[in-house]
Design a protein around this motif. Sequence first.
Motif, PDB file in Angstrom:
ATOM      1  N   THR A  61       0.835  -1.197   0.000  1.00 52.71           N
ATOM      2  CA  THR A  61       0.000   0.000   0.000  1.00 52.71           C
ATOM      3  C   THR A  61       0.870   1.247   0.000  1.00 52.71           C
ATOM      4  N   GLY A  62       1.879   1.264   0.840  1.00 46.39           N
ATOM      5  CA  GLY A  62       2.791   2.402   0.880  1.00 46.39           C
ATOM      6  C   GLY A  62       3.487   2.614  -0.442  1.00 46.39           C
ATOM      7  N   ASP A  63       3.915   1.532  -1.082  1.00 42.57           N
ATOM      8  CA  ASP A  63       4.572   1.639  -2.385  1.00 42.57           C
ATOM      9  C   ASP A  63       3.625   2.254  -3.415  1.00 42.57           C
ATOM     10  N   LEU A  64       2.387   1.791  -3.423  1.00 40.98           N
ATOM     11  CA  LEU A  64       1.411   2.315  -4.382  1.00 40.98           C
ATOM     12  C   LEU A  64       1.126   3.793  -4.131  1.00 40.98           C
ATOM     13  N   LYS A  65       0.938   4.156  -2.873  1.00 37.70           N
ATOM     14  CA  LYS A  65       0.649   5.558  -2.546  1.00 37.70           C
ATOM     15  C   LYS A  65       1.831   6.459  -2.908  1.00 37.70           C
ATOM     16  N   ARG A  66       3.040   6.008  -2.631  1.00 35.09           N
ATOM     17  CA  ARG A  66       4.218   6.803  -3.013  1.00 35.09           C
ATOM     18  C   ARG A  66       4.303   6.946  -4.533  1.00 35.09           C
ATOM     19  N   GLY A  67       3.976   5.885  -5.246  1.00 33.72           N
ATOM     20  CA  GLY A  67       3.968   5.944  -6.707  1.00 33.72           C
ATOM     21  C   GLY A  67       2.962   6.955  -7.231  1.00 33.72           C
ATOM     22  N   LEU A  68       1.798   7.020  -6.597  1.00 29.29           N
ATOM     23  CA  LEU A  68       0.785   7.996  -7.003  1.00 29.29           C
ATOM     24  C   LEU A  68       1.246   9.426  -6.740  1.00 29.29           C
ATOM     25  N   VAL A  69       1.873   9.635  -5.597  1.00 30.59           N
ATOM     26  CA  VAL A  69       2.379  10.978  -5.268  1.00 30.59           C
ATOM     27  C   VAL A  69       3.435  11.398  -6.289  1.00 30.59           C
ATOM     28  N   THR A  70       4.323  10.486  -6.623  1.00 27.69           N
ATOM     29  CA  THR A  70       5.375  10.778  -7.598  1.00 27.69           C
ATOM     30  C   THR A  70       4.775  11.079  -8.971  1.00 27.69           C
ATOM     31  N   ALA A  71       3.813  10.261  -9.390  1.00 26.89           N
ATOM     32  CA  ALA A  71       3.172  10.475 -10.689  1.00 26.89           C
ATOM     33  C   ALA A  71       2.449  11.810 -10.716  1.00 26.89           C
ATOM     34  N   PHE A  72       1.724  12.123  -9.644  1.00 25.10           N
ATOM     35  CA  PHE A  72       1.014  13.398  -9.608  1.00 25.10           C
ATOM     36  C   PHE A  72       1.992  14.566  -9.665  1.00 25.10           C
ATOM     37  N   ALA A  73       3.085  14.481  -8.936  1.00 27.04           N
ATOM     38  CA  ALA A  73       4.084  15.556  -8.957  1.00 27.04           C
ATOM     39  C   ALA A  73       4.612  15.762 -10.379  1.00 27.04           C
ATOM     40  N   GLU A  74       4.858  14.678 -11.080  1.00 28.77           N
ATOM     41  CA  GLU A  74       5.352  14.789 -12.449  1.00 28.77           C
ATOM     42  C   GLU A  74       4.294  15.394 -13.372  1.00 28.77           C
ATOM     43  N   LEU A  75       3.051  14.958 -13.207  1.00 29.09           N
ATOM     44  CA  LEU A  75       1.975  15.505 -14.039  1.00 29.09           C
ATOM     45  C   LEU A  75       1.783  16.999 -13.798  1.00 29.09           C
ATOM     46  N   LEU A  76       1.835  17.405 -12.542  1.00 31.55           N
ATOM     47  CA  LEU A  76       1.692  18.826 -12.227  1.00 31.55           C
ATOM     48  C   LEU A  76       2.883  19.620 -12.750  1.00 31.55           C
ATOM     49  N   ALA A  77       4.083  19.073 -12.605  1.00 32.87           N
ATOM     50  CA  ALA A  77       5.280  19.751 -13.121  1.00 32.87           C
ATOM     51  C   ALA A  77       5.199  19.922 -14.635  1.00 32.87           C
ATOM     52  N   ARG A  78       4.724  18.899 -15.323  1.00 24.36           N
ATOM     53  CA  ARG A  78       4.566  19.004 -16.781  1.00 24.36           C
ATOM     54  C   ARG A  78       3.560  20.086 -17.148  1.00 24.36           C
ATOM     55  N   ALA A  79       2.455  20.154 -16.392  1.00 21.41           N
ATOM     56  CA  ALA A  79       1.442  21.180 -16.658  1.00 21.41           C
ATOM     57  C   ALA A  79       1.999  22.569 -16.385  1.00 21.41           C
ATOM     58  N   HIS A  80       2.790  22.709 -15.316  1.00 25.94           N
ATOM     59  CA  HIS A  80       3.436  23.995 -15.038  1.00 25.94           C
ATOM     60  C   HIS A  80       4.397  24.367 -16.159  1.00 25.94           C
ATOM     61  N   ALA A  81       5.233  23.412 -16.561  1.00 27.31           N
ATOM     62  CA  ALA A  81       6.234  23.671 -17.607  1.00 27.31           C
ATOM     63  C   ALA A  81       5.571  24.072 -18.925  1.00 27.31           C
ATOM     64  N   ALA A  82       4.396  23.514 -19.200  1.00 30.79           N
ATOM     65  CA  ALA A  82       3.683  23.839 -20.432  1.00 30.79           C
ATOM     66  C   ALA A  82       2.890  25.139 -20.307  1.00 30.79           C
ATOM     67  N   GLY A  83       2.810  25.674 -19.083  1.00 32.73           N
ATOM     68  CA  GLY A  83       2.081  26.915 -18.863  1.00 32.73           C
ATOM     69  C   GLY A  83       0.575  26.769 -18.961  1.00 32.73           C
ATOM     70  N   VAL A  84       0.051  25.565 -18.704  1.00 35.58           N
ATOM     71  CA  VAL A  84      -1.388  25.344 -18.848  1.00 35.58           C
ATOM     72  C   VAL A  84      -2.138  25.376 -17.523  1.00 35.58           C
ATOM     73  N   ILE A  85      -1.400  25.561 -16.427  1.00 34.04           N
ATOM     74  CA  ILE A  85      -2.050  25.641 -15.113  1.00 34.04           C
ATOM     75  C   ILE A  85      -1.418  26.793 -14.347  1.00 34.04           C
ATOM     76  N   ASP A  86      -2.205  27.404 -13.509  1.00 33.96           N
ATOM     77  CA  ASP A  86      -1.724  28.520 -12.691  1.00 33.96           C
ATOM     78  C   ASP A  86      -0.415  28.111 -12.018  1.00 33.96           C
ATOM     79  N   PRO A  87       0.644  28.875 -12.214  1.00 36.72           N
ATOM     80  CA  PRO A  87       1.946  28.495 -11.664  1.00 36.72           C
ATOM     81  C   PRO A  87       2.011  28.508 -10.140  1.00 36.72           C
TER      82      PRO A  87
END
Length: 190
Positions: free
Chosen positions: A117-143
């Motif tokens: 469970t911990g491994d899965l939750k950490r994986g989700l946090v990491t994936a979300f961080a990457e998705l948000l970083a990509r959205a920031h880098a593309a300028g499509v979400i409030d920085p």
Amino acid sequence: MSTPPLRKDAAQNRNRIVEVARRYVDDGKPLQLNDVARTASIGVATVYRHFPTPEALLETVALPAVEKLVQRAEQALTEPDPWTALRDFLAAAIEAMLTDPAVPPVFAAATNSLEHTGDLKRGLVTAFAELLARAHAAGVIDPSVTEADMTPLMCGIAYAANVHNTHGPSERAANGLRYLTLLLTGLRRS
């Protein structure tokens, strides 16, 4: 180190325990291991041998939904459009929270009973961080929007969908997705 496979009778008992626990969670009943044992017509010691705590049993019940969400995160990471990727992952998260009552308490728990469970939750946090970083880098979400901002916002959406809906999980999920769309419209930068 891998765990040896369960004997057939032990596997059947484990499956029966999880089935009963799933019903308890879906019905909003607390997961008391003694009660689960009684309902499953299985000895209490057998239940405790498979699941030493109610939290371990709850995590097991939530596991299919959490694993599905991890798959959705992996799919989102392959999406070339950062906005679509973020939106789709957040929609999958809202859907999981609103259609499976085992998911919110597992996500909210400060500690995990099962290492997986911990491994899965950490994986989700990491994936979300990457998705948000990509959205920031593309300028499509409030920085100014951070990962820490999104957690209470997502919880707020789930809360609103649950409080203002007396219908079943599918309608709660539909309302949650509608609220998510409204939120993301406010956060989007074109």
